[in-house]
Motif scaffolding. Sequence first.
Motif, PDB file in Angstrom:
ATOM      1  N   PHE A  16       0.833  -1.204   0.000  1.00  0.00           N
ATOM      2  CA  PHE A  16       0.000   0.000   0.000  1.00  0.00           C
ATOM      3  C   PHE A  16       0.872   1.260   0.000  1.00  0.00           C
ATOM      4  N   PHE A  17       1.928   1.260   0.816  1.00  0.00           N
ATOM      5  CA  PHE A  17       2.816   2.416   0.907  1.00  0.00           C
ATOM      6  C   PHE A  17       3.641   2.632  -0.369  1.00  0.00           C
ATOM      7  N   GLU A  18       3.739   1.602  -1.193  1.00  0.00           N
ATOM      8  CA  GLU A  18       4.620   1.661  -2.367  1.00  0.00           C
ATOM      9  C   GLU A  18       3.903   2.064  -3.655  1.00  0.00           C
ATOM     10  N   HIS A  19       2.617   2.393  -3.577  1.00  0.00           N
ATOM     11  CA  HIS A  19       1.877   2.694  -4.804  1.00  0.00           C
ATOM     12  C   HIS A  19       1.022   3.961  -4.669  1.00  0.00           C
ATOM     13  N   GLY A  20       0.750   4.563  -5.828  1.00  0.00           N
ATOM     14  CA  GLY A  20      -0.220   5.646  -5.930  1.00  0.00           C
ATOM     15  C   GLY A  20       0.134   6.906  -5.159  1.00  0.00           C
ATOM     16  N   MET A  21      -0.922   7.577  -4.729  1.00  0.00           N
ATOM     17  CA  MET A  21      -0.799   8.863  -4.045  1.00  0.00           C
ATOM     18  C   MET A  21       0.056   8.760  -2.789  1.00  0.00           C
ATOM     19  N   ILE A  22      -0.123   7.683  -2.027  1.00  0.00           N
ATOM     20  CA  ILE A  22       0.628   7.516  -0.788  1.00  0.00           C
ATOM     21  C   ILE A  22       2.123   7.453  -1.081  1.00  0.00           C
ATOM     22  N   SER A  23       2.492   6.672  -2.082  1.00  0.00           N
ATOM     23  CA  SER A  23       3.898   6.552  -2.458  1.00  0.00           C
ATOM     24  C   SER A  23       4.473   7.903  -2.875  1.00  0.00           C
ATOM     25  N   ARG A  24       3.712   8.652  -3.658  1.00  0.00           N
ATOM     26  CA  ARG A  24       4.192   9.972  -4.103  1.00  0.00           C
ATOM     27  C   ARG A  24       4.380  10.914  -2.918  1.00  0.00           C
ATOM     28  N   GLY A  25       3.445  10.869  -1.975  1.00  0.00           N
ATOM     29  CA  GLY A  25       3.549  11.711  -0.789  1.00  0.00           C
ATOM     30  C   GLY A  25       4.772  11.367   0.043  1.00  0.00           C
ATOM     31  N   ILE A  26       5.083  10.082   0.133  1.00  0.00           N
ATOM     32  CA  ILE A  26       6.260   9.636   0.883  1.00  0.00           C
ATOM     33  C   ILE A  26       7.537  10.076   0.178  1.00  0.00           C
ATOM     34  N   LYS A  27       7.581   9.908  -1.146  1.00  0.00           N
ATOM     35  CA  LYS A  27       8.769  10.298  -1.906  1.00  0.00           C
ATOM     36  C   LYS A  27       9.016  11.805  -1.830  1.00  0.00           C
ATOM     37  N   TYR A 136     -19.792  -3.602  10.108  1.00  0.00           N
ATOM     38  CA  TYR A 136     -19.572  -4.957   9.633  1.00  0.00           C
ATOM     39  C   TYR A 136     -18.248  -5.427  10.205  1.00  0.00           C
ATOM     40  N   VAL A 137     -17.995  -6.719  10.132  1.00  0.00           N
ATOM     41  CA  VAL A 137     -16.781  -7.281  10.722  1.00  0.00           C
ATOM     42  C   VAL A 137     -15.898  -7.863   9.631  1.00  0.00           C
ATOM     43  N   MET A 138     -14.599  -7.555   9.701  1.00  0.00           N
ATOM     44  CA  MET A 138     -13.627  -8.104   8.761  1.00  0.00           C
ATOM     45  C   MET A 138     -12.660  -9.007   9.513  1.00  0.00           C
ATOM     46  N   THR A 139     -11.818  -9.707   8.778  1.00  0.00           N
ATOM     47  CA  THR A 139     -10.896 -10.644   9.413  1.00  0.00           C
ATOM     48  C   THR A 139      -9.732  -9.937  10.094  1.00  0.00           C
ATOM     49  N   GLY A 140      -9.498  -8.693   9.790  1.00  0.00           N
ATOM     50  CA  GLY A 140      -8.409  -7.954  10.410  1.00  0.00           C
ATOM     51  C   GLY A 140      -8.539  -6.471  10.147  1.00  0.00           C
ATOM     52  N   GLY A 141      -7.696  -5.683  10.792  1.00  0.00           N
ATOM     53  CA  GLY A 141      -7.796  -4.232  10.683  1.00  0.00           C
ATOM     54  C   GLY A 141      -6.966  -3.603   9.599  1.00  0.00           C
ATOM     55  N   GLU A 142      -6.252  -4.411   8.806  1.00  0.00           N
ATOM     56  CA  GLU A 142      -5.347  -3.855   7.800  1.00  0.00           C
ATOM     57  C   GLU A 142      -6.070  -3.019   6.748  1.00  0.00           C
ATOM     58  N   VAL A 143      -7.131  -3.561   6.185  1.00  0.00           N
ATOM     59  CA  VAL A 143      -7.872  -2.826   5.147  1.00  0.00           C
ATOM     60  C   VAL A 143      -8.452  -1.537   5.721  1.00  0.00           C
ATOM     61  N   ALA A 144      -8.980  -1.619   6.935  1.00  0.00           N
ATOM     62  CA  ALA A 144      -9.545  -0.432   7.583  1.00  0.00           C
ATOM     63  C   ALA A 144      -8.482   0.643   7.792  1.00  0.00           C
ATOM     64  N   SER A 145      -7.298   0.232   8.223  1.00  0.00           N
ATOM     65  CA  SER A 145      -6.224   1.211   8.440  1.00  0.00           C
ATOM     66  C   SER A 145      -5.824   1.879   7.129  1.00  0.00           C
ATOM     67  N   MET A 146      -5.796   1.113   6.038  1.00  0.00           N
ATOM     68  CA  MET A 146      -5.443   1.683   4.743  1.00  0.00           C
ATOM     69  C   MET A 146      -6.500   2.679   4.272  1.00  0.00           C
ATOM     70  N   VAL A 147      -7.758   2.389   4.548  1.00  0.00           N
ATOM     71  CA  VAL A 147      -8.842   3.317   4.198  1.00  0.00           C
ATOM     72  C   VAL A 147      -8.634   4.652   4.903  1.00  0.00           C
ATOM     73  N   ILE A 148      -8.345   4.596   6.185  1.00  0.00           N
ATOM     74  CA  ILE A 148      -8.190   5.824   6.974  1.00  0.00           C
ATOM     75  C   ILE A 148      -6.940   6.593   6.571  1.00  0.00           C
ATOM     76  N   ILE A 149      -5.844   5.874   6.334  1.00  0.00           N
ATOM     77  CA  ILE A 149      -4.607   6.535   5.921  1.00  0.00           C
ATOM     78  C   ILE A 149      -4.793   7.220   4.572  1.00  0.00           C
ATOM     79  N   ASP A 150      -5.423   6.528   3.626  1.00  0.00           N
ATOM     80  CA  ASP A 150      -5.643   7.096   2.296  1.00  0.00           C
ATOM     81  C   ASP A 150      -6.491   8.353   2.378  1.00  0.00           C
ATOM     82  N   SER A 151      -7.570   8.289   3.145  1.00  0.00           N
ATOM     83  CA  SER A 151      -8.487   9.420   3.245  1.00  0.00           C
ATOM     84  C   SER A 151      -7.861  10.600   3.978  1.00  0.00           C
ATOM     85  N   THR A 152      -7.029  10.302   4.972  1.00  0.00           N
ATOM     86  CA  THR A 152      -6.395  11.370   5.769  1.00  0.00           C
ATOM     87  C   THR A 152      -5.209  11.986   5.040  1.00  0.00           C
ATOM     88  N   ALA A 153      -4.359  11.154   4.443  1.00  0.00           N
ATOM     89  CA  ALA A 153      -3.132  11.639   3.802  1.00  0.00           C
ATOM     90  C   ALA A 153      -3.425  12.618   2.670  1.00  0.00           C
TER      91      ALA A 153
END
Length: 250
Positions: A16-27, A136-153
């Motif tokens: 997730f950190f290596e692609h798209g808008m997030i990656s550009r922001g990090i670079k 709703y319930v998911m198997t883990g919090g990874e997808v949820a964390s990526m949603v929040i990071i993407d929307s916030t960043a």
Amino acid sequence: MDFIVLTLFPELINSFFEHGMISRGIKKKLIKGHCINIRDFSCDRHNTVDDRPYGGGSGMVMKLESLQAAILHAKKKNPESRVVLMSPQGTRFSQKKAFELASRNKDLIFVCGRYEGIDERIYTTLVDEEISIGDYVMTGGEVASMVIIDSTARLIPGVLGSSESFKSDSFIDDRLEYAHYTRPEEFEGLKVPEVLLSGNHEKIRLWRKRSSLQRTFLKRPDLLQKNTLDAEEKKILKQWRQELETLVRE
């Protein structure tokens, strides 16, 4: 602003950190993104991070020691970091919440639970806030964390290509975003509205406001109750009603 994700599946987050808008922001060094493997802090040679729940029941619970050690390690760099747990029990995430997180300008540590959940003592001693992305319930919090990071960043200045880009997003003012068009001007008999080709900025602005209002009225009328209609919106709705009445009479 540093986004630090504590997870048992770092490959998901690193990708997730290596692609798209997030990656550009990090670079561009406008944001940072780090991933910490909770399993690296396990207390035995088998790298165990879960155990059976006291009192019985199905499933397993994430162990206290490894998760505590991972959180404390993440906070070493910046003790003021805010620890956020992805949880269906948390506050419902929204655009307003994304603005709040971005404006705080504090590093965020996301704890991604797995199995049946985490030991309750982590909640009471180390977690600053719980956030849910939906009922709703998911198997883990990874997808949820990526949603929040993407929307916030994307709200952090400079991360998006244009500083104006997010200002017309859906939910910014409790309205859905207006319709978009690009080339070609005609596709399978469907044409781009002429006003968008006119070059008249005021007419385009009014058309987009009308489009936004119509979409909100038809798809999410509940949003109209959150924010009072301004004079221009009232005029648009009045014109729209008159047009509909004319169609009905015909």
